[in-house]
Design an enzyme around this catalytic site. Structure first.
Site, PDB file in Angstrom:
ATOM      1  N   ASN A 158       0.791  -1.242   0.000  1.00 15.96           N
ATOM      2  CA  ASN A 158       0.000   0.000   0.000  1.00 15.96           C
ATOM      3  C   ASN A 158       0.821   1.289   0.000  1.00 15.96           C
ATOM      4  O   ASN A 158       0.431   2.256  -0.631  1.00 15.96           O
ATOM      5  CB  ASN A 158      -1.004  -0.012   1.163  1.00 15.96           C
ATOM      6  CG  ASN A 158      -0.354   0.015   2.518  1.00 15.96           C
ATOM      7  OD1 ASN A 158       0.703  -0.578   2.719  1.00 15.96           O
ATOM      8  ND2 ASN A 158      -0.951   0.715   3.453  1.00 15.96           N
ATOM      9  N   GLU A 256       5.606  -4.131  12.007  1.00 20.03           N
ATOM     10  CA  GLU A 256       4.622  -3.045  11.853  1.00 20.03           C
ATOM     11  C   GLU A 256       3.423  -3.642  11.138  1.00 20.03           C
ATOM     12  O   GLU A 256       3.498  -3.944   9.941  1.00 20.03           O
ATOM     13  CB  GLU A 256       5.221  -1.894  11.045  1.00 20.03           C
ATOM     14  CG  GLU A 256       6.438  -1.252  11.679  1.00 20.03           C
ATOM     15  CD  GLU A 256       6.128  -0.556  13.001  1.00 20.03           C
ATOM     16  OE1 GLU A 256       4.948  -0.290  13.286  1.00 20.03           O
ATOM     17  OE2 GLU A 256       7.076  -0.289  13.753  1.00 20.03           O
ATOM     18  N   CYS A 290      -2.876   1.395   7.015  1.00 15.87           N
ATOM     19  CA  CYS A 290      -2.852   0.687   8.300  1.00 15.87           C
ATOM     20  C   CYS A 290      -3.490   1.528   9.409  1.00 15.87           C
ATOM     21  O   CYS A 290      -4.050   0.992  10.349  1.00 15.87           O
ATOM     22  CB  CYS A 290      -1.420   0.326   8.666  1.00 15.87           C
ATOM     23  SG  CYS A 290      -0.308   1.758   8.681  1.00 15.87           S
ATOM     24  N   GLU A 462       9.435   1.763  14.710  1.00 13.88           N
ATOM     25  CA  GLU A 462      10.376   2.159  13.668  1.00 13.88           C
ATOM     26  C   GLU A 462      10.484   3.679  13.619  1.00 13.88           C
ATOM     27  O   GLU A 462       9.594   4.385  14.108  1.00 13.88           O
ATOM     28  CB  GLU A 462       9.941   1.614  12.303  1.00 13.88           C
ATOM     29  CG  GLU A 462       8.733   2.340  11.751  1.00 13.88           C
ATOM     30  CD  GLU A 462       8.241   1.812  10.411  1.00 13.88           C
ATOM     31  OE1 GLU A 462       8.583   0.690  10.023  1.00 13.88           O
ATOM     32  OE2 GLU A 462       7.473   2.544   9.770  1.00 13.88           O
TER      33      GLU A 462
HETATM   34  P1  NAD Z   1       0.966  -8.941   3.563  1.00  9.36           P
HETATM   35  O1  NAD Z   1       1.180  -9.351   4.960  1.00  9.36           O
HETATM   36  O2  NAD Z   1       0.102  -9.770   2.697  1.00  9.36           O
HETATM   37  O3  NAD Z   1       2.385  -8.851   2.801  1.00  9.36           O
HETATM   38  C1  NAD Z   1       3.418  -8.034   3.286  1.00  9.36           C
HETATM   39  C2  NAD Z   1       4.756  -8.555   2.776  1.00  9.36           C
HETATM   40  O4  NAD Z   1       5.008  -9.826   3.370  1.00  9.36           O
HETATM   41  C3  NAD Z   1       4.826  -8.772   1.262  1.00  9.36           C
HETATM   42  O5  NAD Z   1       6.062  -8.316   0.793  1.00  9.36           O
HETATM   43  C4  NAD Z   1       4.757 -10.273   1.123  1.00  9.36           C
HETATM   44  O6  NAD Z   1       5.437 -10.713  -0.030  1.00  9.36           O
HETATM   45  C5  NAD Z   1       5.496 -10.710   2.378  1.00  9.36           C
HETATM   46  N1  NAD Z   1       5.256 -12.074   2.864  1.00  9.36           N
HETATM   47  C6  NAD Z   1       4.166 -12.861   2.714  1.00  9.36           C
HETATM   48  N2  NAD Z   1       4.367 -14.053   3.350  1.00  9.36           N
HETATM   49  C7  NAD Z   1       5.594 -13.996   3.918  1.00  9.36           C
HETATM   50  C8  NAD Z   1       6.363 -14.887   4.718  1.00  9.36           C
HETATM   51  N3  NAD Z   1       5.952 -16.111   5.061  1.00  9.36           N
HETATM   52  N4  NAD Z   1       7.582 -14.487   5.139  1.00  9.36           N
HETATM   53  C9  NAD Z   1       8.060 -13.252   4.819  1.00  9.36           C
HETATM   54  N5  NAD Z   1       7.377 -12.370   4.062  1.00  9.36           N
HETATM   55  C10 NAD Z   1       6.160 -12.742   3.619  1.00  9.36           C
HETATM   56  O7  NAD Z   1       0.445  -7.426   3.597  1.00  9.36           O
HETATM   57  P2  NAD Z   1      -0.048  -6.491   2.400  1.00  9.36           P
HETATM   58  O8  NAD Z   1      -1.379  -6.966   1.917  1.00  9.36           O
HETATM   59  O9  NAD Z   1       1.036  -6.283   1.409  1.00  9.36           O
HETATM   60  O10 NAD Z   1      -0.228  -5.101   3.174  1.00  9.36           O
HETATM   61  C11 NAD Z   1      -1.375  -4.776   3.901  1.00  9.36           C
HETATM   62  C12 NAD Z   1      -1.175  -4.996   5.388  1.00  9.36           C
HETATM   63  O11 NAD Z   1      -0.030  -4.268   5.835  1.00  9.36           O
HETATM   64  C13 NAD Z   1      -2.356  -4.451   6.197  1.00  9.36           C
HETATM   65  O12 NAD Z   1      -2.643  -5.336   7.243  1.00  9.36           O
HETATM   66  C14 NAD Z   1      -1.814  -3.127   6.726  1.00  9.36           C
HETATM   67  O13 NAD Z   1      -2.468  -2.678   7.884  1.00  9.36           O
HETATM   68  C15 NAD Z   1      -0.379  -3.460   6.970  1.00  9.36           C
HETATM   69  N6  NAD Z   1       0.442  -2.252   6.983  1.00  9.36           N
HETATM   70  C16 NAD Z   1       0.968  -1.865   8.189  1.00  9.36           C
HETATM   71  C17 NAD Z   1       1.715  -0.692   8.260  1.00  9.36           C
HETATM   72  C18 NAD Z   1       2.333  -0.250   9.563  1.00  9.36           C
HETATM   73  O14 NAD Z   1       3.253   0.557   9.539  1.00  9.36           O
HETATM   74  N7  NAD Z   1       1.854  -0.725  10.711  1.00  9.36           N
HETATM   75  C19 NAD Z   1       1.929   0.087   7.114  1.00  9.36           C
HETATM   76  C20 NAD Z   1       1.384  -0.342   5.911  1.00  9.36           C
HETATM   77  C21 NAD Z   1       0.637  -1.519   5.860  1.00  9.36           C
END
Ligand code: NAD
Length: 482
Positions: A158, A256, A290, A462
C-alpha cells in the site's frame, strides 16, 4: 535507470550485487494494474536459491560497508534523496499504475521518501556510545555500537515507496546492508529505489532486491543464518509468523502490522474539522492504510449532525482519473482484496447494519462506505477491512468511548476531537494504541518518530532515531589503566 516506465510491458530481473540478474527458475510473474487487472509488468520470480544469492551478496558487501565513515553514508543518503525528487515523475507513474494511487497520495509518498532519506542521513553521525563509571579503581569503561549485518526489509503493497525507503535507509545509515523483499503487488517501485541507491553511489551488494511470492520465499529470507534482523511491515497474520521464526532463532524482528484505529468525537468537538479528519483518515488511498479510522465513535448528542456532514463529505470525494487532482478514491489492489471488502459490507448488511452511503462499486473502486448499527456479530466489527469502509458507533460519556476504543485486538493509531484538554489527556493516557493524536487524523507519520503499535498491531517501533537501537549491537569495553 534500468526500470523503464514507458507505455510497454516492462520486464524486470532481480537486483543482486549491483546488477540485474535473471532468476534461477527463469520464470517471471505478472504484476497487475489494479484499475483493470491488465498486465503492468513481468517480474522475476525468485526462489530460495535467489534469496541465498542476495543474502550472500549483502553479507560480502557488509565486510567493507561496515567500515565506511558516517560522512560517506551521509553523502550517499543525501544524494539518494535528491535523486528520488529528480525521478519524481517515474515514481508517480509507478505508484499510479502499479498500485492505483491517486496523484495526491503518489506525491505524498515521493516527498516522504526524500524526507526520510535525509532524516536517515542525519542519523549516521549520531550513532554514539557512552563512557560509564566503573566499580573498579583504574578501570575505564565505555560502550560502543556496531552494525549488526544483513537486514531483511519486507514491505507491503500500500505504501511501497514510503516503506521501502524507511526500511532500507535506517539499515544503510547505521552501516548495515539490505535485502529488500517487496510485495509481489508493488515490485517495480522498490526496484526503482534500488536503482537510485546505486546511482547515489552505494557500493554493489549494499542493497539487493529479491522479488517473488513472499509466502513461498519469505521463510528462506527470514530464517537465513546470515540475516541478523527482519524489518517487516504487513498484515498481522504474516507478522506473527515472522515473529515466531525470528524468536526461535534469536533474531531481531521489527513488526509493523495491521490496524483498526478508533477516532473519537466528543460533543464539544469542532465538527467540521472532525469530518475532514474522518474522511481523510478513512478514505485516503481508498482505505488501504494501516492507520485508517475504520471505527468512529461519536457522542450521542452530536451523532446525527456528524453523520449528516460525514455522509455529505464522503459522497463528494472524487473517483475519477487517478491523475486528476480531485480524485481521492482509486481501485482496490486485487481480486482477493475486493472480495474481502465486499464480504465485510455484505456480512454487515445481512446481519442488520445500515449502509448510510456507499456499498456500491464502479469498476474496481468501492464508493466510500459508512455503516451504522454494526455489532459484535459482524466481521467488520473485528477485522481490518483495508478498503473505504468505516463503522460509526455512539457513546454517552468518555468512559464508554474509551472502553469501546479499546475493544479491539489492534492498537496502532487513535485520535480524539475535543476542546477539553483534560478529557483529551485522559484519552491519551488510557487508549491502547502506539500513537494517539488530538484534534488530528489517525493517519500521521513522520520519519523520526517512534512509529508503531501495540497488541496485534506490532512489536517494536520504527523511525530513524529509534532504529539505531534495533540495528546496532552494544559492546561494553573496559581498559585497565595503571
Ligand atoms: P501482507 O502481509 O500480505 O504482505 C506483506 C509482505 O510480506 C509482502 O512483501 C509479502 O510478499 C510478504 N510475505 C508474505 N508471506 C511472507 C512470509 N511467510 N515471510 C516473509 N514475508 C512474507 O500485507 P499487504 O497486503 O502487502 O499489506 C497490507 C497490510 O499491511 C495491512 O494489514 C496493513 O495494515 C499493513 N500495513 C501496516 C503498516 C504499519 O506501519 N503498521 C503500514 C502499511 C501496511
Amino acid at each position: 535507470m534500468s526500470v523503464t516506465t514507458e507505455n510497454q510491458v516492462k520486464k524486470i530481473d532481480l537486483w543482486i550485487n549491483g546488477e540485474r540478474v535473471a532468476p534461477a527458475s527463469q520464470q517471471y510473474f505478472i504484476d497487475h494494474n489494479p484499475e483493470d487487472d491488465s498486465v503492468f509488468a513481468e517480474v522475476a520470480d525468485g526462489d530460495e536459491s535467489d534469496v541465498d544469492r542476495a543474502v550472500q551478496s549483502a553479507h560480502l558487501a557488509f565486510q567493507s560497508y561496515r567500515k565506511t565513515l558516517a560522512k560517506e553514508r551521509e553523502v550517499y543518503l543525501i544524494k539518494a534523496a535528491s535523486l528520488v525528487e529528480k525521478y519524481e515523475d517515474k515514481f508517480i507513474e509507478l505508484l499510479v499504475k502499479e498500485v492505483g494511487s491517486p496523484i495526491g497520495k503518489a506525491r505524498y509518498e515521493v516527498a516522504y521518501a526524500a524526507n526520510c532519506l535525509r532524516a536517515a542521513a542525519g542519523v549516521a553521525r549520531r550513532i554514539s556510545g557512552q563512557t560509564l563509571p566503573s566499580d573498579s579503581l583504574g578501570r575505564f569503561a565505555m560502550t560502543t555500537r556496531q552494525p549488526i549485518g544483513v537486514v531483511a526489509a519486507i514491505t507491503p503493497f500500500n505504501v511501497p515507496l514510503l516503506k521501502s525507503a524507511k526500511l532500507s535507509s535506517s539499515p544503510l545509515a547505521t552501516g548495515n546492508t539490505v535485502v529488500l523483499l517487496p510485495s509481489e503487488q508493488a515490485p517495480m517501485i522498490s526496484n526503482l529505489l534500488a536503482d537510485i541507491y546505486h546511482e547515489a553511489g552505494f557500493p554493489p551488494g549494499t542493497v539487493n532486491v529479491v522479488t517473488g511470492n513472499g509466502a513461498v520465499i519469505g521463510d528462506a529470507l527470514t530464517t537465513h543464518d546470515l540475516v541478523k534482523a527482519v524489518m517487516f511491515t504487513g498484515s498481522s497474520r504474516v507478522g506473527k509468523h515472522i515473529g515466531g521464526l525470528c524468536g526461535s532463532r534469536m533474531k531481531r524482528a521489527l513488526l509493523e502490522l495491521g490496524g483498526k484505529s478508533p477516532l473519537v468525537i466528543l460533543d464539544d468537538a469542532d465538527l467540521d474539522a472532525a469530518v475532514e479528519a474522518a474522511a481523510m483518515s478513512q478514505f485516503f488511498f481508498q482505505g488501504q492504510a494501516c492507520m485508517a479510522s475504520s471505527r468512529i465513535y461519536v457522542d450521542k448528542k452530536v451523532e446525527q449532525e456528524f453523520l449528516r456532514r460525514f455522509v455529505k463529505k464522503a459522497e463528494s470525494l472524487g473517483l475519477g482519473d487517478l491523475y486528476d487532482e480531485s480524485t481521492s478514491v482509486g481501485p482496490i489492489i486485487s481480486a482477493r482484496q475486493r472480495e474481502r471488502v465486499r464480504h465485510h459490507i455484505e456480512d454487515a448488511r445481512a446481519k442488520g447494519a445500515k449502509v448510510l452511503t456507499g456499498g456500491e462499486w464502479i469498476g474496481h473502486r468501492c464508493k466510500p462506505t459508512i455503516l451504522s448499527g454494526v455489532n459484535e456479530s459482524m466481521v467488520v466489527y473485528h477485522e481490518e477491512t483495508f478498503g473505504p469502509v468505516t463503522s460509526v458507533y455512539s457513546f454517552t460519556n468518555l468512559d464508554e468511548a474509551i472502553a469501546q476504543a479499546n475493544d479491539s485486538n489492534y492498537g496502532l493509531s487513535s485520535a480524539i476531537f475535543t476542546q477539553d484538554i483534560n478529557k483529551a489527556f485522559r484519552f491519551v493516557q488510557e487508549v491502547e494504541s502506539g500513537m494517539v493524536h488530538v484534534n488530528a487524523p489517525t493517519i500521521l507519520d513522520e520519519p523520526h518518530v517512534p512509529f508503531g503499535g501495540v497488541k496485534d498491531s506490532g512489536f517494536g517501533r520504527e523511525g530513524t532515531d529509534i532504529d539505531v537501537e534495533t540495528l546496532t549491537e552494544w559492546k561494553w569495553v573496559t581498559i585497565n589503566l595503571n
